[in-house]
Design a protein around this motif. Structure first.
Motif, PDB file in Angstrom:
ATOM      1  N   ASP A 115      19.642  71.878  89.544  1.00 49.09           N
ATOM      2  CA  ASP A 115      20.344  72.643  88.515  1.00 49.09           C
ATOM      3  C   ASP A 115      19.950  72.290  87.085  1.00 49.09           C
ATOM      4  OD1 ASP A 115      21.696  74.135  90.427  1.00 49.09           O
ATOM      5  OD2 ASP A 115      23.492  72.870  90.369  1.00 49.09           O
ATOM      6  N   ASP A 116      19.634  71.030  86.828  1.00 47.58           N
ATOM      7  CA  ASP A 116      19.292  70.677  85.451  1.00 47.58           C
ATOM      8  C   ASP A 116      17.783  70.681  85.190  1.00 47.58           C
ATOM      9  OD1 ASP A 116      18.605  68.328  86.774  1.00 47.58           O
ATOM     10  OD2 ASP A 116      19.987  67.050  85.649  1.00 47.58           O
ATOM     11  N   GLY A 117      16.991  71.037  86.188  1.00 48.97           N
ATOM     12  CA  GLY A 117      15.555  71.210  85.999  1.00 48.97           C
ATOM     13  C   GLY A 117      14.778  69.947  85.689  1.00 48.97           C
ATOM     14  N   ASP A 118      15.298  68.796  86.129  1.00 46.18           N
ATOM     15  CA  ASP A 118      14.615  67.540  85.821  1.00 46.18           C
ATOM     16  C   ASP A 118      13.647  67.092  86.919  1.00 46.18           C
ATOM     17  OD1 ASP A 118      16.377  66.701  87.792  1.00 46.18           O
ATOM     18  OD2 ASP A 118      17.454  65.279  86.519  1.00 46.18           O
ATOM     19  N   GLY A 119      13.543  67.891  87.981  1.00 50.52           N
ATOM     20  CA  GLY A 119      12.631  67.547  89.070  1.00 50.52           C
ATOM     21  C   GLY A 119      13.255  66.728  90.175  1.00 50.52           C
ATOM     22  N   VAL A 120      14.564  66.476  90.085  1.00 48.96           N
ATOM     23  CA  VAL A 120      15.276  65.713  91.104  1.00 48.96           C
ATOM     24  C   VAL A 120      16.337  66.631  91.721  1.00 48.96           C
ATOM     25  CG1 VAL A 120      16.716  63.683  91.563  1.00 48.96           C
ATOM     26  CG2 VAL A 120      14.860  63.555  89.882  1.00 48.96           C
ATOM     27  N   ASN A 122      19.584  68.196  93.528  1.00 53.69           N
ATOM     28  CA  ASN A 122      21.003  67.934  93.283  1.00 53.69           C
ATOM     29  C   ASN A 122      21.589  66.855  94.192  1.00 53.69           C
ATOM     30  OD1 ASN A 122      20.974  69.930  91.330  1.00 53.69           O
ATOM     31  ND2 ASN A 122      21.980  71.458  92.599  1.00 53.69           N
ATOM     32  N   ASP A 123      21.151  66.788  95.458  1.00 55.23           N
ATOM     33  CA  ASP A 123      21.776  65.851  96.386  1.00 55.23           C
ATOM     34  C   ASP A 123      21.500  64.379  96.061  1.00 55.23           C
ATOM     35  OD1 ASP A 123      19.092  66.040  97.215  1.00 55.23           O
ATOM     36  OD2 ASP A 123      19.596  65.815  99.333  1.00 55.23           O
ATOM     37  N   VAL A 124      20.483  64.082  95.245  1.00 57.75           N
ATOM     38  CA  VAL A 124      20.215  62.692  94.846  1.00 57.75           C
ATOM     39  C   VAL A 124      20.330  62.485  93.339  1.00 57.75           C
ATOM     40  CG1 VAL A 124      18.783  62.114  96.839  1.00 57.75           C
ATOM     41  CG2 VAL A 124      17.715  63.050  94.799  1.00 57.75           C
ATOM     42  N   ASP A 125      20.547  63.561  92.604  1.00 56.84           N
ATOM     43  CA  ASP A 125      20.593  63.494  91.136  1.00 56.84           C
ATOM     44  C   ASP A 125      21.913  62.880  90.678  1.00 56.84           C
ATOM     45  OD1 ASP A 125      20.342  63.878  88.396  1.00 56.84           O
ATOM     46  OD2 ASP A 125      19.498  65.884  88.618  1.00 56.84           O
ATOM     47  N   GLN A 126      21.839  61.656  90.148  1.00 59.97           N
ATOM     48  CA  GLN A 126      23.039  60.977  89.671  1.00 59.97           C
ATOM     49  C   GLN A 126      23.406  61.373  88.244  1.00 59.97           C
ATOM     50  OE1 GLN A 126      22.712  56.738  90.303  1.00 59.97           O
ATOM     51  NE2 GLN A 126      22.414  57.015  92.508  1.00 59.97           N
ATOM     52  N   GLU A 134      13.580  65.723  78.994  1.00 57.84           N
ATOM     53  CA  GLU A 134      13.630  64.265  79.075  1.00 57.84           C
ATOM     54  C   GLU A 134      12.996  63.781  80.373  1.00 57.84           C
ATOM     55  OE1 GLU A 134      16.534  61.782  77.733  1.00 57.84           O
ATOM     56  OE2 GLU A 134      17.494  63.204  76.377  1.00 57.84           O
ATOM     57  N   SER A 135      12.285  62.675  80.315  1.00 54.46           N
ATOM     58  CA  SER A 135      11.719  62.042  81.504  1.00 54.46           C
ATOM     59  C   SER A 135      12.838  61.338  82.243  1.00 54.46           C
ATOM     60  CB  SER A 135      10.645  61.030  81.110  1.00 54.46           C
ATOM     61  OG  SER A 135       9.557  61.683  80.510  1.00 54.46           O
ATOM     62  N   VAL A 136      12.804  61.428  83.566  1.00 55.06           N
ATOM     63  CA  VAL A 136      13.861  60.826  84.378  1.00 55.06           C
ATOM     64  C   VAL A 136      13.268  59.928  85.452  1.00 55.06           C
ATOM     65  CG1 VAL A 136      15.438  62.755  84.012  1.00 55.06           C
ATOM     66  CG2 VAL A 136      13.943  62.757  86.006  1.00 55.06           C
ATOM     67  N   GLY A 137      14.108  59.057  85.975  1.00 55.53           N
ATOM     68  CA  GLY A 137      13.728  58.201  87.094  1.00 55.53           C
ATOM     69  C   GLY A 137      13.992  58.910  88.417  1.00 55.53           C
ATOM     70  N   SER A 138      13.848  58.184  89.504  1.00 59.11           N
ATOM     71  CA  SER A 138      13.984  58.783  90.835  1.00 59.11           C
ATOM     72  C   SER A 138      15.392  59.291  91.144  1.00 59.11           C
ATOM     73  CB  SER A 138      13.541  57.787  91.911  1.00 59.11           C
ATOM     74  OG  SER A 138      14.326  56.622  91.841  1.00 59.11           O
ATOM     75  N   GLY A 140      17.208  60.913  88.798  1.00 61.91           N
ATOM     76  CA  GLY A 140      17.469  62.008  87.890  1.00 61.91           C
ATOM     77  C   GLY A 140      18.079  61.629  86.558  1.00 61.91           C
ATOM     78  N   CYS A 141      18.023  60.382  86.187  1.00 62.36           N
ATOM     79  CA  CYS A 141      18.622  59.948  84.928  1.00 62.36           C
ATOM     80  C   CYS A 141      17.552  59.548  83.919  1.00 62.36           C
ATOM     81  CB  CYS A 141      19.555  58.755  85.158  1.00 62.36           C
ATOM     82  SG  CYS A 141      20.959  59.156  86.201  1.00 62.36           S
ATOM     83  N   ALA A 142      17.732  59.999  82.694  1.00 58.19           N
ATOM     84  CA  ALA A 142      16.874  59.557  81.595  1.00 58.19           C
ATOM     85  C   ALA A 142      17.391  58.201  81.148  1.00 58.19           C
ATOM     86  CB  ALA A 142      16.964  60.568  80.442  1.00 58.19           C
ATOM     87  N   GLU A 143      16.552  57.426  80.471  1.00 60.34           N
ATOM     88  CA  GLU A 143      16.980  56.093  80.009  1.00 60.34           C
ATOM     89  C   GLU A 143      18.169  56.179  79.083  1.00 60.34           C
ATOM     90  OE1 GLU A 143      14.062  53.304  78.720  1.00 60.34           O
ATOM     91  OE2 GLU A 143      12.626  53.986  80.238  1.00 60.34           O
ATOM     92  N   SER A 144      18.293  57.295  78.354  1.00 60.07           N
ATOM     93  CA  SER A 144      19.394  57.451  77.405  1.00 60.07           C
ATOM     94  C   SER A 144      20.709  57.860  78.060  1.00 60.07           C
ATOM     95  CB  SER A 144      19.007  58.499  76.354  1.00 60.07           C
ATOM     96  OG  SER A 144      18.836  59.762  76.975  1.00 60.07           O
ATOM     97  N   GLU A 145      20.696  58.165  79.345  1.00 59.43           N
ATOM     98  CA  GLU A 145      21.907  58.651  80.020  1.00 59.43           C
ATOM     99  C   GLU A 145      22.597  57.561  80.816  1.00 59.43           C
ATOM    100  OE1 GLU A 145      21.685  63.037  81.635  1.00 59.43           O
ATOM    101  OE2 GLU A 145      19.890  61.940  82.252  1.00 59.43           O
ATOM    102  N   PRO A 146      23.934  57.588  80.792  1.00 56.07           N
ATOM    103  CA  PRO A 146      24.665  56.675  81.693  1.00 56.07           C
ATOM    104  C   PRO A 146      24.590  57.253  83.116  1.00 56.07           C
ATOM    105  CG  PRO A 146      26.193  58.002  80.415  1.00 56.07           C
ATOM    106  CD  PRO A 146      24.804  58.313  79.918  1.00 56.07           C
ATOM    107  N   LYS A 147      24.425  56.404  84.104  1.00 61.86           N
ATOM    108  CA  LYS A 147      24.352  56.869  85.500  1.00 61.86           C
ATOM    109  C   LYS A 147      25.757  57.240  85.991  1.00 61.86           C
ATOM    110  CE  LYS A 147      20.258  54.319  86.739  1.00 61.86           C
ATOM    111  NZ  LYS A 147      19.895  53.534  85.607  1.00 61.86           N
TER     112      LYS A 147
END
Length: 148
Positions: A115-120, A122-126, A134-138, A140-147
């Motif tokens: 849904d947010d188009g980050d490449g992760v 929905n079922d694993v996107d925290q 924004e670049s995200v980790g595995s 779905g979180c960018a470094e600037s985002e709280p998990k």
């Protein structure tokens, strides 16, 4: 007494008009205009793989002998819907939908979408609301985002 023999030209009868004389026609009731094989049979009269579905309707023309088939002539191993989600494989954008999940017209369950188009997915996107670009980790979180 004088007996004379002679031959009268004869055109073979072809009651169904398929181009094969009745005496050689294995399928004497071919639908008008249907192409036929040398035996006078059209696809609507043949079942080449003997699965009980005529060739003109058979979507899986090489069903293994003895296999049970659906109305399209496909066995379970030939299913045109490999994941069983109700969307045929040739138009299924998510071919491995988990069993029992509802899908959209493209064959995708909510868990398979991003849904947010980050490449992760929905079922694993925290972090389901990652800002665009924004670049995200595995997870779905960018470094600037709280998990979470």
């Amino acid at each position: 007494m004088l007996v004379t023999s002679f031959t009268v030209p004869f055109s073979a009868r072809d009651a169904d008009g398929d181009g094969v004389a009745d005496g050689s026609d294995s399928c004497p009731s071919t639908p008008n205009g249907e192409s036929v094989n040398v035996s006078g049979c059209g696809a609507s009269q043949l079942d080449s793989d003997n699965d009980g579905v005529y060739d003109n309707l058979d979507q899986c023309p090489n069903t293994p002998a003895g296999a049970s088939v659906n109305a399209s002539g496909c066995s379970a191993s030939q299913s045109a819907d490999g994941d069983g989600d109700g969307v045929e494989d040739d138009s299924d954008e998510c071919p491995n939908t988990p069993a029992g999940e509802s899908v959209d017209a493209q064959g995708c369950a909510q868990s398979q979408l991003d849904d947010d188009g980050d490449g992760v997915a929905n079922d694993v996107d925290q972090c389901p609301n990652t800002p665009e670009g924004e670049s995200v980790g595995s997870y779905g979180c960018a470094e600037s985002e709280p998990k979470g």
